[in-house]
Enzyme design. Structure first.
Site, mmCIF file in Angstrom:
data_model
loop_
_atom_site.group_PDB
_atom_site.id
_atom_site.type_symbol
_atom_site.label_atom_id
_atom_site.label_comp_id
_atom_site.label_asym_id
_atom_site.label_seq_id
_atom_site.Cartn_x
_atom_site.Cartn_y
_atom_site.Cartn_z
ATOM 1 N N LEU A 89 0.829 -1.213 0.000
ATOM 2 C CA LEU A 89 0.000 0.000 0.000
ATOM 3 C C LEU A 89 0.857 1.253 0.000
ATOM 4 O O LEU A 89 0.470 2.289 -0.537
ATOM 5 C CB LEU A 89 -0.883 0.032 1.255
ATOM 6 C CG LEU A 89 -2.055 -0.935 1.277
ATOM 7 C CD1 LEU A 89 -2.628 -1.012 2.677
ATOM 8 C CD2 LEU A 89 -3.121 -0.514 0.277
ATOM 9 N N GLY A 90 1.986 1.173 0.636
ATOM 10 C CA GLY A 90 2.818 2.363 0.710
ATOM 11 C C GLY A 90 4.100 2.074 1.446
ATOM 12 O O GLY A 90 4.227 1.067 2.142
ATOM 13 N N GLY A 133 6.869 4.226 3.831
ATOM 14 C CA GLY A 133 7.241 5.479 4.471
ATOM 15 C C GLY A 133 8.733 5.490 4.724
ATOM 16 O O GLY A 133 9.473 4.657 4.198
ATOM 17 N N ALA A 134 9.178 6.419 5.528
ATOM 18 C CA ALA A 134 10.597 6.497 5.843
ATOM 19 C C ALA A 134 11.018 5.349 6.744
ATOM 20 O O ALA A 134 12.192 5.017 6.843
ATOM 21 C CB ALA A 134 10.889 7.828 6.519
ATOM 22 N N PHE A 135 10.053 4.734 7.418
ATOM 23 C CA PHE A 135 10.385 3.728 8.420
ATOM 24 C C PHE A 135 9.903 2.328 8.064
ATOM 25 O O PHE A 135 10.513 1.356 8.450
ATOM 26 C CB PHE A 135 9.759 4.113 9.773
ATOM 27 C CG PHE A 135 10.195 5.457 10.259
ATOM 28 C CD1 PHE A 135 11.392 5.603 10.949
ATOM 29 C CD2 PHE A 135 9.425 6.575 10.019
ATOM 30 C CE1 PHE A 135 11.808 6.842 11.388
ATOM 31 C CE2 PHE A 135 9.836 7.832 10.462
ATOM 32 C CZ PHE A 135 11.027 7.958 11.149
ATOM 33 N N LYS A 170 1.967 -3.447 8.895
ATOM 34 C CA LYS A 170 3.047 -2.449 8.847
ATOM 35 C C LYS A 170 4.326 -3.127 9.309
ATOM 36 O O LYS A 170 4.449 -3.506 10.467
ATOM 37 C CB LYS A 170 2.698 -1.248 9.723
ATOM 38 C CG LYS A 170 3.791 -0.177 9.721
ATOM 39 C CD LYS A 170 3.346 1.135 10.354
ATOM 40 C CE LYS A 170 4.501 2.134 10.390
ATOM 41 N NZ LYS A 170 4.098 3.469 10.838
ATOM 42 N N ASP A 193 4.538 14.001 13.145
ATOM 43 C CA ASP A 193 4.852 13.677 11.746
ATOM 44 C C ASP A 193 3.623 13.969 10.880
ATOM 45 O O ASP A 193 3.235 13.151 10.038
ATOM 46 C CB ASP A 193 5.281 12.208 11.633
ATOM 47 C CG ASP A 193 6.039 11.929 10.331
ATOM 48 O OD1 ASP A 193 6.461 12.905 9.662
ATOM 49 O OD2 ASP A 193 6.205 10.751 9.983
HETATM 50 N N1 ADP Z 1 -4.036 1.901 7.560
HETATM 51 C C1 ADP Z 1 -3.617 2.127 6.326
HETATM 52 N N2 ADP Z 1 -4.454 1.952 5.269
HETATM 53 C C2 ADP Z 1 -4.010 2.187 4.002
HETATM 54 N N3 ADP Z 1 -2.766 2.594 3.687
HETATM 55 C C3 ADP Z 1 -1.881 2.779 4.682
HETATM 56 C C4 ADP Z 1 -2.262 2.556 6.058
HETATM 57 N N4 ADP Z 1 -1.196 2.821 6.830
HETATM 58 C C5 ADP Z 1 -0.202 3.191 5.996
HETATM 59 N N5 ADP Z 1 -0.601 3.170 4.702
HETATM 60 C C6 ADP Z 1 0.214 3.553 3.520
HETATM 61 O O1 ADP Z 1 1.586 3.300 3.792
HETATM 62 C C7 ADP Z 1 2.333 4.534 3.849
HETATM 63 C C8 ADP Z 1 3.391 4.437 4.934
HETATM 64 O O2 ADP Z 1 2.763 4.170 6.184
HETATM 65 P P1 ADP Z 1 3.232 4.868 7.518
HETATM 66 O O3 ADP Z 1 2.495 4.264 8.657
HETATM 67 O O4 ADP Z 1 3.101 6.354 7.354
HETATM 68 O O5 ADP Z 1 4.761 4.432 7.573
HETATM 69 P P2 ADP Z 1 6.062 5.260 8.032
HETATM 70 O O6 ADP Z 1 6.080 5.178 9.523
HETATM 71 O O7 ADP Z 1 7.193 4.542 7.384
HETATM 72 O O8 ADP Z 1 5.894 6.674 7.523
HETATM 73 C C9 ADP Z 1 1.278 5.619 4.067
HETATM 74 O O9 ADP Z 1 1.680 6.885 3.602
HETATM 75 C C10 ADP Z 1 0.107 5.056 3.270
HETATM 76 O O10 ADP Z 1 0.292 5.288 1.888
HETATM 77 MG MG MG Z 2 4.258 7.995 7.379
#
Ligand code: ADP
Ligand code: MG
Length: 425
Positions: free
Chosen positions: A143-144, A146-148, A166, A262
């Site tokens: 789905l995505g 992020g930096a982490f 995640k 954030d």
């Molecule tokens: N609950 C969710 N439902 C759908 N997409 C998600 C969800 N959580 C994260 N994502 C996708 O994954 C990306 C990274 O998740 P995130 O929790 O922000 O990780 P990080 O801590 O690495 O920034 C988000 O920007 C989004 O695109």
């Molecule tokens: Mg994020």
């Protein structure tokens, strides 16, 4: 190194790996170290560096780094007129976080949905089936990233329920802790405005959080959808509407003494409610926007009252003490991104911080100029702006000018969101 500076890349492999957990060992599974006095100290406040001007970016790429360009947030010298503040250097310091977790009156490991495994994180990639405890999960797609972490969509093969995984290395039990505090402190009626994690699996080298899926993309995706339309940017009524929702959400979080730390367009997600909701009332809680990614959040209740931080996070390069200001900066950056479709930059003119906004033909230029001024020029930690009054001003503008325009504009966005979702599949 602060947790924020870590970037993790996870290789994707395809294989089925059944693993079963060891019974949780209370208190011993999360790496903990004694509180280091060096991570918390009183210090002189360094002066802000000369602002460095870098070029703006036109294409918004998710996520991160690009969103934090040339930023510096002004605050008046510490101690001026404010109550004595406790200064802590880095709220994300690994030892500090471990220490805070080790001192919890209810250890995370005593929670039944916090599961510790004596092995490494299993490989997780689309099309794999993974067994965790009782359930079998099919990994559907990424789905995505992020930096982490990398976030996957998965389906429980027994119940057909869709969820997210995640996956993060090294492990991040802190996000689960913040989630449990949201459960405990938020009114049930506003809980859905924030990411909901069902369970955490802690491995030796990483963690997998299972949580709720929001399946209509991020606010950043919504901003980008308009780039292909004649509008080029989100129409003003919708920007004001989303801003009202965002202010309300952050107000709820700050009320329970949590700093998100954030806030940015790719951490706001649109869920199923967004498709269904027809009300634009400022107090309506079914707008469908949710704030995710509380992995860097700060629980102010774990620090003495009046604590401020001195770590230079990207927003706070001036080195002046801050706490909630990082979220005001995040709100400003998110709203800027909705208005202009590009990332915000700020510069200092005299003692005043300004965005690079140029409001050509914007009917609300005065409103927005004041909005950014308020959020970027917080005098000190004891003179924080009132999000509620900012919200009610915007809400009045919305009702007076746009209440009849909002429904059709929203319908058009819903169609775009659905079409892009279909295209992704
Ligand atoms: N609950 C969710 N439902 C759908 N997409 C998600 C969800 N959580 C994260 N994502 C996708 O994954 C990306 C990274 O998740 P995130 O929790 O922000 O990780 P990080 O801590 O690495 O920034 C988000 O920007 C989004 O695109
Ligand atoms: Mg994020």
């Amino acid at each position: 190194m602060s947790a924020r500076q870590r970037t993790v890349g996870i290789p994707l492999e395809t294989m089925d790996i059944p693993v079963s957990p060891e019974p949780p060992k209370f208190g011993s599974d999360v790496t903990m170290s004694p509180f280091q006095s060096s991570s918390k100290f009183r210090m002189d406040i360094p002066m802000s560096p000369a602002p460095e001007v870098r070029n703006g970016m036109d294409i918004l790429m998710s996520p991160d780094q690009g969103s934090k360009v040339n930023m510096d947030v002004p605050m008046s010298p510490a101690g001026q007129g404010a109550a004595a503040v406790e200064l802590v250097s880095d709220p994300w310091d690994e030892e500090l976080i471990s220490s805070l977790l080790s001192k919890l009156s209810t250890p995370l490991t005593s929670q039944p949905n916090f599961i510790t495994w004596q092995c490494k994180v299993p490989s997780i990639a689309p099309k794999m089936t993974i067994k965790m405890g009782k359930g079998s999960l099919r990994v559907d797609c990424v789905l995505g990233q992020g930096a982490f972490a990398t976030v996957y969509q998965a389906t429980d093969l027994n119940t057909s329920e869709k969820m997210i995984l995640k996956v993060q290395k090294p492990a991040n039990p802190w996000e689960f802790y913040i989630n449990s505090q949201l459960n405990a402190r938020l009114q049930p009626s506003v809980r859905h405005l924030f990411n909901n994690i069902h369970s955490a699996h802690l491995f030796q080298n990483g963690s997998v959080l299972l949580g709720e899926l929001y399946n209509c993309g991020t606010l950043l995706n919504a901003v980008n959808l308009y780039k292909n339309l004649s509008d080029k940017v989100i129409p003003q009524p919708l920007v004001i509407y989303f801003t009202v929702c965002i202010l309300h959400m952050v107000e709820q979080l700050h009320n329970i003494h949590i700093v998100h730390a954030d806030i940015k367009p790719d951490n706001f997600l649109l869920g199923e409610r967004f498709l269904e909701n027809k009300s634009f009332d400022q107090d309506n809680l079914d707008h469908g926007l949710s704030l995710i990614d509380l992995g860097q959040s700060i629980d102010m209740t774990l620090f003495p009252e009046g604590t401020a931080f001195t770590a230079k996070c990207t927003e706070m390069q001036s080195g002046r003490p801050w706490n909630y200001q990082t979220d005001y900066f995040g709100i400003a950056g998110t709203v800027y991104c909705m208005i202009f479709g590009t990332y915000m930059q700020v510069t200092q003119e005299g003692s005043v911080w300004k965005t690079n906004a140029v409001f050509r033909r914007n009917p609300h230029s005065d409103l927005w100029t004041e909005f950014f001024h308020t959020l970027l020029n917080v005098p000190d930690c004891s003179s924080l702006p009132c999000l509620r009054s900012l919200r009610s001003r915007l809400s009045t503008v919305l009702q007076q000018n746009y209440s009849n325009k909002l429904p059709s504009l929203k319908t058009r966005l819903v169609i775009q969101v659905l079409e892009s979702r279909t295209a992704r599949r």
